[in-house]
Design an enzyme around this catalytic site. Structure first.
Site, mmCIF file in Angstrom:
data_model
loop_
_atom_site.group_PDB
_atom_site.id
_atom_site.type_symbol
_atom_site.label_atom_id
_atom_site.label_comp_id
_atom_site.label_asym_id
_atom_site.label_seq_id
_atom_site.Cartn_x
_atom_site.Cartn_y
_atom_site.Cartn_z
ATOM 1 N N ARG A 54 0.871 -1.179 0.000
ATOM 2 C CA ARG A 54 0.000 0.000 0.000
ATOM 3 C C ARG A 54 0.908 1.229 0.000
ATOM 4 N NH1 ARG A 54 2.498 1.814 3.631
ATOM 5 N NH2 ARG A 54 0.938 3.423 3.866
ATOM 6 N N GLY A 55 0.283 2.415 -0.022
ATOM 7 C CA GLY A 55 1.053 3.647 -0.187
ATOM 8 C C GLY A 55 1.042 4.010 -1.662
ATOM 9 N N ALA A 56 0.697 5.267 -1.959
ATOM 10 C CA ALA A 56 0.414 5.655 -3.340
ATOM 11 C C ALA A 56 1.538 5.308 -4.333
ATOM 12 C CB ALA A 56 0.062 7.137 -3.389
ATOM 13 N N ARG A 91 -7.687 -0.056 -6.488
ATOM 14 C CA ARG A 91 -7.955 0.934 -5.436
ATOM 15 C C ARG A 91 -8.283 2.254 -6.133
ATOM 16 N NH1 ARG A 91 -4.231 1.212 -0.261
ATOM 17 N NH2 ARG A 91 -6.146 2.123 0.575
ATOM 18 N N GLN A 201 -1.513 2.070 10.181
ATOM 19 C CA GLN A 201 -0.277 2.147 9.378
ATOM 20 C C GLN A 201 0.843 2.871 10.132
ATOM 21 O OE1 GLN A 201 -3.347 2.756 8.172
ATOM 22 N NE2 GLN A 201 -3.496 2.366 5.981
ATOM 23 N N ASP A 242 -2.042 10.926 -1.308
ATOM 24 C CA ASP A 242 -2.495 9.966 -2.322
ATOM 25 C C ASP A 242 -2.901 10.666 -3.608
ATOM 26 O OD1 ASP A 242 -2.917 8.529 0.380
ATOM 27 O OD2 ASP A 242 -2.909 6.975 -1.160
ATOM 28 N N ASN A 252 -5.273 12.564 1.591
ATOM 29 C CA ASN A 252 -4.360 11.626 2.274
ATOM 30 C C ASN A 252 -5.191 10.799 3.260
ATOM 31 O OD1 ASN A 252 -1.652 10.621 2.732
ATOM 32 N ND2 ASN A 252 -1.696 11.658 4.708
ATOM 33 N N LYS A 253 -4.520 9.934 3.976
ATOM 34 C CA LYS A 253 -5.180 9.016 4.914
ATOM 35 C C LYS A 253 -6.156 9.726 5.838
ATOM 36 C CE LYS A 253 -4.968 5.499 4.915
ATOM 37 N NZ LYS A 253 -5.996 4.681 4.216
HETATM 38 O O1 MRU Z 1 -4.420 3.216 2.553
HETATM 39 P P1 MRU Z 1 -2.941 3.402 2.394
HETATM 40 O O2 MRU Z 1 -2.144 2.777 3.500
HETATM 41 O O3 MRU Z 1 -2.458 2.999 1.022
HETATM 42 O O4 MRU Z 1 -2.746 4.967 2.529
HETATM 43 C C1 MRU Z 1 -1.451 5.497 2.426
HETATM 44 C C2 MRU Z 1 -1.407 6.954 2.691
HETATM 45 O O5 MRU Z 1 -2.382 7.590 2.944
HETATM 46 C C3 MRU Z 1 -0.064 7.605 2.534
HETATM 47 O O6 MRU Z 1 0.038 8.713 3.384
HETATM 48 C C4 MRU Z 1 0.085 8.081 1.085
HETATM 49 O O7 MRU Z 1 -0.165 7.030 0.188
HETATM 50 C C5 MRU Z 1 1.424 8.638 0.821
HETATM 51 S S1 MRU Z 1 2.610 7.358 0.639
HETATM 52 C C6 MRU Z 1 4.097 8.053 0.289
#
Ligand code: MRU
Length: 362
Positions: A54-56, A91, A201, A242, A252-253
């Protein structure tokens, strides 16, 4: 970055066969370091949708390699377009996914079918290498903010939300890259790590990777940030993203927006670190236009952890008859963002600020 002295990236090709794809199963951290070997399109798609990765930026890189795996099975144009659409649907919020798949297709549509697999691996490798390099550069641009926050006799306290570290990218991370750069430069730095419910996370991933690198940190409940800011315990906030709109809104999250509100009330700088692959130049109003992923309520009602005997267990923490809602992201309006840190430098979270760094988008 390193785990117990050994250098890792979050995604890499098998050293022997040079086509299968290895990733760290992030659903197993922090309790176990398990490496997955992805060999098919469906395994790559599952790794993304189940959040094994996960993570963009990492989602984008794994989707690119997923398309490579798909092309090994069928490199015809119809199959390629179908498989790209399937990967795109894994996603909805992180724009890096669509950016990476579209970049792959742009190159592959002009490639004869017989050459597509080799060209796809070349392009996916470029995407991965560029992400690592861009994030390292983000670290150098962000370092200046941390240096500016140094006060005699006290450490620099940075608060971050979710995981925007090397696990969320190919290497270095976005929000954590300036922190690693500062730590490596010998700056006395400490990180407040939001636990980041519901999937934790922060507690499970950010704390783990900071700890493996030796960066001093403390995990706090998501609700603690405002209090810490009121008591001058936070010098600056750095988060990842994201999707960032052309006008500087930041998706973002979930919970990021609340941190930005508290930061504004307490005059704490709120910075967002992102590679340019996270900018959605087609979107102007983040709140109205960015699709927010709705995930299972089970992520809210249940929690997973390690029992005293070492067993990993999942248990319900909400009464059996209460439903739960789980919006996975929120949008912080640009007016609450102090600035953006990109691989081309820092800018205001405005259309003019972004266009100043990326004039080719005018
Ligand atoms: O749902 P996730 O864990 O994929 O969400 C990740 C985030 O919100 C991160 O802050 C974002 O992707 C930046 S990653 C460099």
């Amino acid at each position: 970055m390193k785990i117990d002295g050994q250098a890792y990236r979050s995604v890499w090709l098998d050293a022997d066969d040079r086509w299968s794809v290895h990733v760290i199963d992030q659903t197993k951290l922090p309790w176990a370091l398990e490496i997955l070997r992805l060999t098919t399109r469906d395994e790559a798609a599952h790794a993304i949708s189940s959040m094994q990765i996960r993570g963009a930026p990492l989602i984008g890189a794994v989707a690119a390699y997923g398309l490579c795996l798909a092309l090994r099975a069928d490199a015809s144009t119809d199959a390629m377009e179908r498989d790209a659409a399937l990967l795109n649907a894994t996603r909805p919020t992180a724009i890096n996914l669509r950016w990476a798949v579209e970049r792959m297709l742009t190159r592959l549509r002009n490639t004869p079918q017989a050459d597509r697999v080799a060209v796809a691996y070349d392009e996916a490798g470029l995407i991965a290498d560029e992400d690592a390099a861009q994030n390292e550069t983000i670290g150098r641009h962000g370092l200046k903010l941390i240096e500016a926050a140094i006060r005699p006799g006290r450490r620099v306290n940075v608060l971050t939300h979710c995981n925007a570290g090397w696990l969320a990218t190919v290497d270095w991370g976005t929000a954590l890259s300036p922190i690693y750069t500062a730590f490596n430069a010998g700056i006395d730095i400490h990180v407040w790590v939001d636990e980041t419910r519901p999937r934790n996370q922060g507690a499970a991933l950010t704390a783990w990777e900071l700890g493996k690198h030796g960066v001093p940190h403390t995990v706090v409940a998501d609700n603690a940030g405002g209090h810490l800011m009121q008591h001058a315990q936070v010098d600056l906030i750095i988060v990842g993203a994201d999707r960032v709109t052309r006008t500087g809104d930041v998706c973002n999250k979930i919970g990021t927006y609340l941190k930005a509100l508290a930061a504004r009330d307490n005059n704490v700088p709120f910075w967002v670190a992102l590679p340019s692959s996270t900018i959605d130049w087609t979107v102007s109003d983040g709140v109205a236009e960015i699709p927010i992923e709705e995930r299972s309520g089970a992520e809210v009602t249940d929690m997973t952890g390690r029992l005293a005997d070492g067993t990993i267990a999942t248990m319900r923490v909400v009464s059996a008859d209460s439903p739960a809602a789980n919006p996975a992201f929120d949008v912080t309006p640009a007016r609450l963002v102090t600035g953006l840190i990109t691989e081309r430098g820092r800018c205001d979270a405005t259309a003019d600020g972004l266009l100043g760094l990326f004039p080719e988008r005018r």
